[in-house]
Design an enzyme around this catalytic site. Structure first.
Site, PDB file in Angstrom:
ATOM      1  N   ASP A   1      32.476  36.861  40.262  1.00 17.06           N
ATOM      2  CA  ASP A   1      31.186  36.919  39.579  1.00 17.06           C
ATOM      3  C   ASP A   1      31.282  36.379  38.156  1.00 17.06           C
ATOM      4  O   ASP A   1      30.333  35.846  37.620  1.00 17.06           O
ATOM      5  CB  ASP A   1      30.642  38.344  39.569  1.00 17.06           C
ATOM      6  N   LYS A   2      32.429  36.508  37.504  1.00 24.35           N
ATOM      7  CA  LYS A   2      32.590  35.993  36.149  1.00 24.35           C
ATOM      8  C   LYS A   2      34.071  35.873  35.848  1.00 24.35           C
ATOM      9  O   LYS A   2      34.909  36.387  36.581  1.00 24.35           O
ATOM     10  CB  LYS A   2      31.914  36.908  35.121  1.00 24.35           C
TER      11      LYS A   2
END
EC number: 7.6.2.1
Length: 488
Positions: free
Chosen positions: A305-306
């Site tokens: 996600d990041k």
């Protein structure tokens, strides 16, 4: 199946342990007492202290801060370790001690229980006035109170009506496809075994009832229950048990043992795989479990996600640009790694060069070694987490001698003011540490502190900054910086 049942049992015992925790609640006449989480009811007023979890979904009434704010960690809800700011209604701010709840009454009208963590619709009726509620006043169960001595709240949702329980789902099975396929095969073979045994037992019962007196060499009236024509049902049942035992070899129980032996051998090969050995750290591959070996070869994509998911998520203040002038002499780890790789490539290309070039390379190596030693000494002298800035032009108040000192001062003030972090005084060192929503803000505040602008206090309308350097050379403390949307 046994593993899943054991996991369900552990989860059940963990739920019992969690719901048996004690919380301070308003008993009567301004007196607070302790009660377990599972006995809380809607409308109870509870007092939650620092670093405690909220026992239910609460409406924030007041906190230890005068302006009614508190800081909440929602790691158990959304996985984020940053702090969320919650604010109480101004009308309930006077409810900041136990005795103030002696005659407290109110009415809350809100939405039905739902799984939405970031929305809330409701009204709070207090002193014949109606006030609108929003998510900034709601404290969700399983979140933790941080950087706040205590808060008072009224229970809105409990148990399975709380938002965290509304979002709870059954944990997915972690069994591999081969194990699930083997279970399916065993179920089919067991069903086939039952069908064969039932057909055999029914045929035996029919044969015993109608044909036994004609061909049985013993007298039917003197036989036992297993071959008695007068009790064909009992004969069929006993034959069913016999058939299950005789045909039981149809189910390959040894299949599970064989598969487990294969997985153990696969794990051994993984541990001895030379291509999975990390030479830099000296760590080989370690198969800590053999449950999912057969799934490894089918992984083709890894999604994240990041970047913080795959890194240490740490920020360092290395360089800055003020009014078009770059400050900072340090290099990031990425730059150092790139330089090291370039040096390694050049070294491979220059293996057959002349002796003069080799001597020059040795001189460069000696100079590099000298620089590295001096950097190590500096690191050992003052290691500061989040701050690796080096530039004598702005350190130790030298920025006052710069031609654009006013612009530099404004830059440092902005670093110390525009943020949402929370200061915590370290009594041992006398300096402040910061809890922020992101490591970027923490790195900016540490940099501002080292530059002489130390953020030390916050209210809803202002922040307090202690400035070490000024035109008079004395330490001053400024306050009244209003952090509005137009400024921050």
């Amino acid at each position: 199946m046994a593993k899943e049942a054991l996991e369900d049992w552990r989860r059940f015992m963990q739920d019992i342990k969690v719901n048996s925790r004690k919380v301070n609640f308003h008993k009567e006449e301004g007196v607070f007492d302790y009660k377990s989480w599972k006995k809380l009811q809607v409308g109870d007023v509870v007092k939650v202290e620092k670093d405690q979890f909220f026992p239910a979904d609460l409406l924030l009434l007041s906190s230890s801060y005068e302006d009614g704010i508190c800081y909440v960690e929602t790691m158990n809800l959304d996985g984020e370790t940053n702090l969320k700011v919650k604010r109480a209604l101004e009308v309930t701010l006077p409810l900041d001690e136990d005795a103030s709840f002696k005659n407290f009454t109110g009415k809350i009208k809100c939405e039905d229980p739902n799984p939405s963590l970031y929305t809330f619709i409701g009204n709070f009726e207090y002193d014949h006035e109606i006030y609108a509620l929003d998510p900034s006043q709601i404290l969700l169960r399983d979140s933790k109170l941080r950087n706040t001595a205590f808060v008072y709240g009224v229970v809105i949702f409990t148990g399975h009506d709380s938002k965290v329980m509304q979002n709870a789902t059954k944990s997915p099975s972690k069994r591999s496809r081969i194990e699930r396929k083997m279970d399916y095969i065993i179920y089919v073979l067991f069903s086939l075994l039952l069908v064969i045994s039932l057909v055999s037992s029914i045929g035996f019962a029919v044969k015993t009832k109608f044909d036994m007196p004609d061909w049985w060499y013993l007298q039917p009236q003197n036989t036992d229950d297993y071959y008695d024509p007068r009790k064909p049902v009992l004969s069929g049942v006993t034959h069913l048990i016999t058939a299950l035992m005789l045909y039981g070899y149809l189910i390959p129980i040894s299949l599970y043992v064989s598969i487990e032996m294969v997985k153990v051998l696969q794990a051994t090969f993984i541990n001895q795989d030379i291509q999975m050995y990390d030479e830099e750290t000296g760590n080989p591959a370690q198969a800590r479990t053999s449950n999912l070996n057969e799934e490894l070869g089918q992984v083709d994509t890894i999604l994240s996600d990041k970047t913080g998911t795959l890194t240490c998520n740490q920020m360092d203040f290395l360089k800055c640009s003020i009014a078009g002038t770059a400050y900072g002499m340090s290099s990031s780890e990425v730059e150092l790694a790139a330089a090291q790789q370039m040096a390694s490539d050049l070294e491979d290309q220059d293996v057959e060069r002349s002796t003069d070039f080799r001597q020059k390379g040795k001189q460069q190596e000696i100079e590099l070694e000298t620089v590295v030693i001096s950097e190590d000494e500096m690191v050992h002298k003052s290691p500061i987490k989040g701050f690796s800035f080096e530039d004598s032009r702005v350190m130790e108040g030298n920025w006052l001698n710069e031609p654009n000192a006013n612009v530099i001062m404004l830059f440092f003030r902005i670093l110390a003011i525009c943020h949402t972090a929370v200061p915590e005084l370290n009594e041992e060192t006398g300096s402040y540490t910061y809890e922020s929503e992101s490591p970027d803000e923490a790195a900016f505040l540490v940099a501002a502190r080292e530059f002489g602008f130390e953020f030390c206090k916050r209210t809803q309308s202002s922040v307090f900054v202690r400035e070490r350097y000024s035109a008079s050379g004395q330490t001053i403390e400024r306050w009244g910086y209003q952090c509005t949307m137009s400024v921050c």
